[in-house]
Write an enzyme that holds these catalytic residues in place. Structure first.
Site, PDB file in Angstrom:
ATOM      1  N   ARG A  99       0.859  -1.250   0.090  1.00 60.21           N
ATOM      2  CA  ARG A  99       0.032  -0.040  -0.111  1.00 60.21           C
ATOM      3  C   ARG A  99       0.774   1.236   0.075  1.00 60.21           C
ATOM      4  O   ARG A  99       0.325   2.328  -0.041  1.00 60.21           O
ATOM      5  CB  ARG A  99      -1.116   0.051   1.079  1.00 60.21           C
ATOM      6  N   TYR A 164      -6.184   1.521  15.291  1.00 55.72           N
ATOM      7  CA  TYR A 164      -4.840   1.673  15.247  1.00 55.72           C
ATOM      8  C   TYR A 164      -4.210   0.539  14.780  1.00 55.72           C
ATOM      9  O   TYR A 164      -4.559  -0.714  15.194  1.00 55.72           O
ATOM     10  CB  TYR A 164      -4.205   1.765  16.775  1.00 55.72           C
ATOM     11  N   ASP A 256     -16.381  -0.342  12.725  1.00 53.20           N
ATOM     12  CA  ASP A 256     -16.953   0.464  11.343  1.00 53.20           C
ATOM     13  C   ASP A 256     -18.244   0.741  11.360  1.00 53.20           C
ATOM     14  O   ASP A 256     -18.757   1.799  11.124  1.00 53.20           O
ATOM     15  CB  ASP A 256     -16.114   0.116  10.077  1.00 53.20           C
TER      16      ASP A 256
HETATM   17  P1  ADP Z   1     -13.408  -2.981  16.464  1.00 52.99           P
HETATM   18  O1  ADP Z   1     -12.229  -3.759  17.136  1.00 52.99           O
HETATM   19  O2  ADP Z   1     -13.393  -3.405  15.080  1.00 52.99           O
HETATM   20  O3  ADP Z   1     -13.401  -1.743  17.100  1.00 52.99           O
HETATM   21  P2  ADP Z   1     -14.991  -3.881  18.427  1.00 52.99           P
HETATM   22  O4  ADP Z   1     -14.481  -5.183  19.212  1.00 52.99           O
HETATM   23  O5  ADP Z   1     -14.912  -2.614  19.255  1.00 52.99           O
HETATM   24  O6  ADP Z   1     -14.803  -3.742  16.954  1.00 52.99           O
HETATM   25  O7  ADP Z   1     -16.609  -4.165  18.413  1.00 52.99           O
HETATM   26  C1  ADP Z   1     -17.327  -3.277  17.811  1.00 52.99           C
HETATM   27  C2  ADP Z   1     -18.798  -3.777  18.236  1.00 52.99           C
HETATM   28  O8  ADP Z   1     -19.323  -4.921  17.640  1.00 52.99           O
HETATM   29  C3  ADP Z   1     -19.245  -3.928  19.699  1.00 52.99           C
HETATM   30  O9  ADP Z   1     -19.246  -2.540  20.257  1.00 52.99           O
HETATM   31  C4  ADP Z   1     -20.238  -4.692  19.782  1.00 52.99           C
HETATM   32  O10 ADP Z   1     -21.414  -3.815  19.250  1.00 52.99           O
HETATM   33  C5  ADP Z   1     -19.982  -5.448  18.376  1.00 52.99           C
HETATM   34  N1  ADP Z   1     -19.543  -6.910  18.928  1.00 52.99           N
HETATM   35  C6  ADP Z   1     -18.188  -7.302  18.450  1.00 52.99           C
HETATM   36  N2  ADP Z   1     -18.047  -8.528  19.237  1.00 52.99           N
HETATM   37  C7  ADP Z   1     -19.317  -8.741  19.845  1.00 52.99           C
HETATM   38  C8  ADP Z   1     -19.866  -9.851  20.547  1.00 52.99           C
HETATM   39  N3  ADP Z   1     -19.030 -10.988  20.693  1.00 52.99           N
HETATM   40  N4  ADP Z   1     -20.948  -9.759  20.916  1.00 52.99           N
HETATM   41  C9  ADP Z   1     -22.024  -8.837  20.667  1.00 52.99           C
HETATM   42  N5  ADP Z   1     -21.470  -7.669  20.024  1.00 52.99           N
HETATM   43  C10 ADP Z   1     -20.183  -7.643  19.616  1.00 52.99           C
END
Ligand code: ADP
Length: 304
Positions: A99, A164, A256
Site C-alpha cells: 500500500r 490503530y 466501522d
Molecule cells: P473493533 O475492534 O472493530 O473496533 P469492537 O471489538 O470495538 O470492534 O466491536 C465493535 C462492536 O461490535 C461492539 O461494540 C459490539 O456492538 C459489536 N460486537 C463485537 N463483538 C461482539 C460480541 N461478541 N457480541 C456482541 N456484539 C459484539
C-alpha cells in the site's frame, strides 16, 4: 446534514487453501461510509484512486450503495493499495499489504488537494480514523489538521475513530503524537480500549477521557462477557452493553459499522445512549455474516 468519510479503500485478495485468490475491496472508513449510506445519511467518500479497472470497479460498487463519489480523486497512472488475507491451518488470519504507493496516500499532496480541502472545510461532519491518519505522512496530516481546524471554526464537527494498526506507522511516538492531535480536534470520539492500551500502554483510556466534557466519547471495551460502550457527554457517563448475538461469524467491520450506526442515530436525533444501543444492533448483525459488507436483506431494523 452532509457527512464526509476520509480514508482509503484497498483491493482485498483472500487466499484459498489451493492458493487461488478471491478479489474483494476493503477499508475501514469506506465500511463506515457504506453503512451510513444504507442508513439514509448523505455521505461522501473522500479518497484518491487510480485510473485502473479496480479503481473503476470500486467507484461503481460505492455508487450502487449510494455513497457520494464527487470527491473521489482519480490520479492518472496510479493504483489503489492491495492486501492479501491469508488463513493458516489453525484458522488464524494474517494481513499482508502492498500500500506504500497507493493513490489514497497522496490525497493532501496531489494537484487537486486544495479542492479536496476546501470541500472538507464546508462539510457538516467529517469522519476520520487512526488508519486514515497513518496514510498521509507528517505534511499530509498537518494539511488535514489545518483543514479540520477551519471546518470546526465554521461550526462543522469532527468524528475520530481510534482504529490503530501499528504497521501503518514508522514508530510509536509518531503514532502517539498524531493520535493525541486528532483526539484534541475531535468533537466525537470512538475509541476501543484495546487500541488505546496498545498505542499508549496501560491506562490508554486516560488519553481519551481527558477530553470528557468537551467531546462526546464512546469508549468500547470487550473484556467482559459482552462488549460494552461507555458513553460520555457533558457530565453523564453511562455503560451501554451490546445485546446477545446468535453467532459471531466474522468481526470484520464491527467497529466501522458501530460508528455508522451511532452517527446515523445521532443525526436522526437520538440521544447518545440510545444511539449506542442502535450501533450495537447494527454491529451485532454485521458480525453475524462473513466479510465487512452484509447483504442488504440482513440489515437490522433500527429505531430511527
Ligand atoms: P473493533 O475492534 O472493530 O473496533 P469492537 O471489538 O470495538 O470492534 O466491536 C465493535 C462492536 O461490535 C461492539 O461494540 C459490539 O456492538 C459489536 N460486537 C463485537 N463483538 C461482539 C460480541 N461478541 N457480541 C456482541 N456484539 C459484539
Amino acid at each position: 446534514m452532509r457527512v464526509a468519510c476520509v480514508g482509503e479503500c484497498m483491493v482485498e485478495l483472500s487466499e484459498r487453501p489451493d492458493g487461488s485468490l478471491v478479489r474483494g475491496f476493503g477499508g475501514d472508513t469506506l465500511n463506515t461510509a457504506l453503512y451510513l449510506a444504507r442508513l439514509g445519511v448523505t455521505v461522501d467518500y473522500v479518497t484518491a484512486l487510480g485510473d485502473d479497472p479496480w479503481s473503476d470497479a470500486m467507484v461503481e460498487a460505492w455508487g450502487r450503495e449510494g455513497i457520494g463519489l464527487e470527491r473521489v480523486r482519480r490520479l492518472p497512472g496510479r493504483m489503489p493499495g492491495l492486501y492479501i488475507i491469508r488463513t493458516d491451518d489453525a484458522g488464524e488470519r494474517s494481513f499482508h499489504y502492498w500500500r506504500d504507493s497507493a493513490a489514497a496516500r497522496d490525497l493532501f499532496s496531489e494537484p487537486g488537494a486544495a479542492e479536496t480541502r476546501a470541500a472538507l472545510e464546508a462539510d457538516d461532519l467529517v469522519y476520520v480514523s487512526g488508519i486514515s491518519l497513518s496514510l498521509y505522512g507528517e505534511a499530509g496530516r498537518a494539511a488535514l489538521a489545518e483543514t479540520l481546524a477551519a471546518l470546526r471554526a465554521r461550526g462543522g464537527r469532527v468524528a475520530f475513530d481510534t482504529n490503530y494498526r501499528p504497521r501503518g506507522w514508522p514508530d510509536w511516538e509518531v503514532a502517539r503524537a498524531a493520535f493525541r492531535a486528532a483526539l484534541a480536534q475531535a468533537d466525537l470520539i470512538f475509541a476501543s480500549v484495546e487500541d488505546l492500551d496498545w498505542l499508549f500502554g496501560e491506562a490508554g483510556d486516560e488519553e481519551v477521557l481527558r477530553h470528557r466534557g468537551r467531546a462526546e466519547i464512546v469508549l468500547k471495551t470487550a473484556d467482559g462477557p459482552v462488549p460494552v460502550a461507555r458513553v460520555l457527554h457533558g457530565t453523564s457517563d453511562t455503560k451501554v452493553p451490546a445485546g446477545p448475538v446468535d453467532r459471531v461469524v466474522d468481526t470484520t467491520a464491527a467497529g466501522d459499522s458501530f460508528a455508522a450506526g451511532y452517527l446515523a442515530a445521532r443525526i436522526a436525533g437520538l440521544a447518545p445512549e440510545a444511539a449506542a444501543a442502535e450501533a450495537h444492533r447494527l454491529a451485532g448483525a454485521v458480525i453475524g455474516h462473513r466479510g465487512a459488507v452484509i447483504p442488504r436483506e440482513a440489515m437490522p431494523a433500527l429505531a430511527f
